[in-house]
Design an enzyme around this catalytic site. Structure first.
Site, short mmCIF file in Angstrom:
data_model
loop_
_atom_site.label_atom_id
_atom_site.label_comp_id
_atom_site.label_asym_id
_atom_site.label_seq_id
_atom_site.Cartn_x
_atom_site.Cartn_y
_atom_site.Cartn_z
N CYS A 1 0.90 -1.23 -0.07
CA CYS A 1 0.03 -0.06 0.08
C CYS A 1 0.87 1.19 -0.03
O CYS A 1 1.55 1.53 -1.03
CB CYS A 1 -0.75 0.04 1.31
SG CYS A 1 -2.16 1.23 1.05
N HIS B 1 -7.92 -4.40 -2.87
CA HIS B 1 -6.83 -3.72 -2.27
C HIS B 1 -6.30 -4.49 -1.06
O HIS B 1 -7.36 -5.21 -0.35
CB HIS B 1 -7.14 -2.17 -1.82
CG HIS B 1 -5.83 -1.46 -1.44
ND1 HIS B 1 -4.92 -1.08 -2.28
CD2 HIS B 1 -5.48 -1.06 -0.35
CE1 HIS B 1 -4.03 -0.52 -1.56
NE2 HIS B 1 -4.41 -0.49 -0.25
N ASP C 1 -9.36 -3.18 -6.92
CA ASP C 1 -8.81 -2.21 -6.02
C ASP C 1 -9.72 -0.99 -6.40
O ASP C 1 -9.30 -0.29 -7.31
CB ASP C 1 -7.34 -2.25 -5.92
CG ASP C 1 -6.81 -1.21 -5.10
OD1 ASP C 1 -7.46 -0.25 -4.56
OD2 ASP C 1 -5.55 -1.62 -4.93
#
Length: 276
Positions: free
Chosen positions: A156, A245, A213
Site C-alpha cells: 500500500c 486492495h 482495487d
C-alpha cells in the site's frame, strides 16, 4: 511540533506491539510466524536527526545475508509487518522494517484510518529516502547484511515507496511493490510518483495489483505499464482480476489466500532471479 520535541520523540519512540488499533478486530486467517532459529526484534537505527525504531529479523546463524527492506502500510510497523520480516528471515534473508512515520506520530495507537491519514500526509518522500539509506547502512554495518544483495518490498503506502526507492538508490537489485499508488498530486512533500520515474527506472520492480482495487484505478496501472516499456529495467506488473486492495493482508477481511500465496511465490522467484 518544535524540533527539540521531534528529537525527543524519536529518542523515546518504540515499535507497536500487536496490531494497530485501526485494524481491529483481527481476522481468524491471520498468519503467525514464530521466531525459532531467528534473531528477531526491535532495533534502533541511526538517522540524521537521532535514531528511529525498526523491526529486524534474520537467521540466528550465518552472515552476509541478503537484505530486504520491508516497507509498511499506513498502519506502521505493527504485527503484520513484523511477521513478514520473520517470513523473510526463515528464507535466509536479513529483513528490516524501519518505522517511517515516527517523527510525525504513532499511528498504531489511533482508532481509524481517518485519524491516520493526516499524519501520513505529513511524511516527506525525502525523509523516507534518507531513512532507508540509513537503514541499509545499519544493516550492513551492524547486522551482517550484504549491501550488494539489496531488495525492497512494500505494501500500500509502502508499495509506492518501493517504486520510488528502487529508482532512487542504484544499489537496489530488485523490488516488489504490492498495490502501491502510482499517480498523485505533485507537492513539496511528494514531488514525484511512480509514473513519473517509471521510464528512468533501472532496477527491476514487480508490481502486484488487484483488479477490484477501488483505490487504484486500472487505468493508472496500465499507464504505469506503458511507461515501464520506456525503461531498461525489465519491470513487470501482474494484476489479479478478482483481488481487492490489500489482498496480502491476512489479518484483514480484504485477504485473498490464493492471490496472496501466488504473489509471495512470485516475489521469491523475482528476488532470486535478480540476485537478492
Amino acid at each position: 511540533m518544535k524540533e527539540i520535541t521531534r528529537r525527543q520523540f524519536i529518542a523515546t519512540a518504540t515499535l507497536a506491539t500487536g496490531f494497530a488499533l485501526a485494524v481491529q478486530p483481527i481476522s481468524a486467517k491471520v498468519i503467525t510466524t514464530d521466531a525459532k532459529g531467528l534473531i528477531a526484534g526491535e532495533v534502533k537505527i541511526p538517522v540524521k536527526d537521532g535514531k528511529i525504531p525498526g523491526y529486524r529479523a534474520m537467521p540466528a546463524t550465518g552472515k552476509n545475508f541478503p537484505i530486504v527492506l520491508v516497507i509498511q502500510e499506513i498502519f506502521g510497523v505493527h504485527e503484520h509487518i513484523q511477521d513478514i520480516c520473520r517470513r523473510f528471515a526463515k528464507l535466509g534473508y536479513l529483513a528490516i522494517a524501519p518505522e517511517m512515520f515516527v517523527r510525525q506520530g504513532d499511528v498504531s495507537k489511533l482508532n481509524s484510518i481517518e485519524e491516520i491519514r493526516p499524519i501520513v500526509a505529513k511524511v516527506p518522500d525525502a525523509q523516507v529516502m534518507s531513512d532507508l539509506d540509513a537503514t541499509v547502512a545499519w544493516a550492513v554495518k551492524s547486522a551482517k547484511g550484504n549491501g550488494d544483495r539489496l531488495g525492497i518490498t512494500g505494501f500500500c503506502w509502502g508499495g509506492r515507496i518501493t517504486w520510488l526507492y528502487a529508482a532512487y538508490n542504484p544499489k537496489v537489485k530488485a523490488g516488489v511493490a504490492w498495490y502501491g499508488r502510482l499517480v498523485g498530486d505533485t507537492t513539496k512533500l511528494t514531488p514525484k510518483h511512480p509514473v513519473d520515474i517509471a521510464s528512468e527506472l533501472k532496477a527491476p520492480v514487480l508490481g502486484l495489483y488487484g483488479g477490484k482495487d477501488t483505490g487504484i484505478p486500472l487505468d493508472t496501472v496500465e499507464k504505469m505499464r506503458d511507461r515501464l516499456k520506456l525503461s531498461s529495467s525489465k519491470s513487470e506488473i501482474v494484476v489479479y482480476p478478482d483481488a481487492p486492495h490489500a489482498f496480502f493482508a491476512d489479518y484483514r477481511p480484504s485477504y485473498r489466500e490464493k492471490e496472496a500465496k501466488d504473489g509471495w511465490q512470485r516475489l521469491q522467484a523475482w528476488f532470486k532471479q535478480h540476485g537478492v
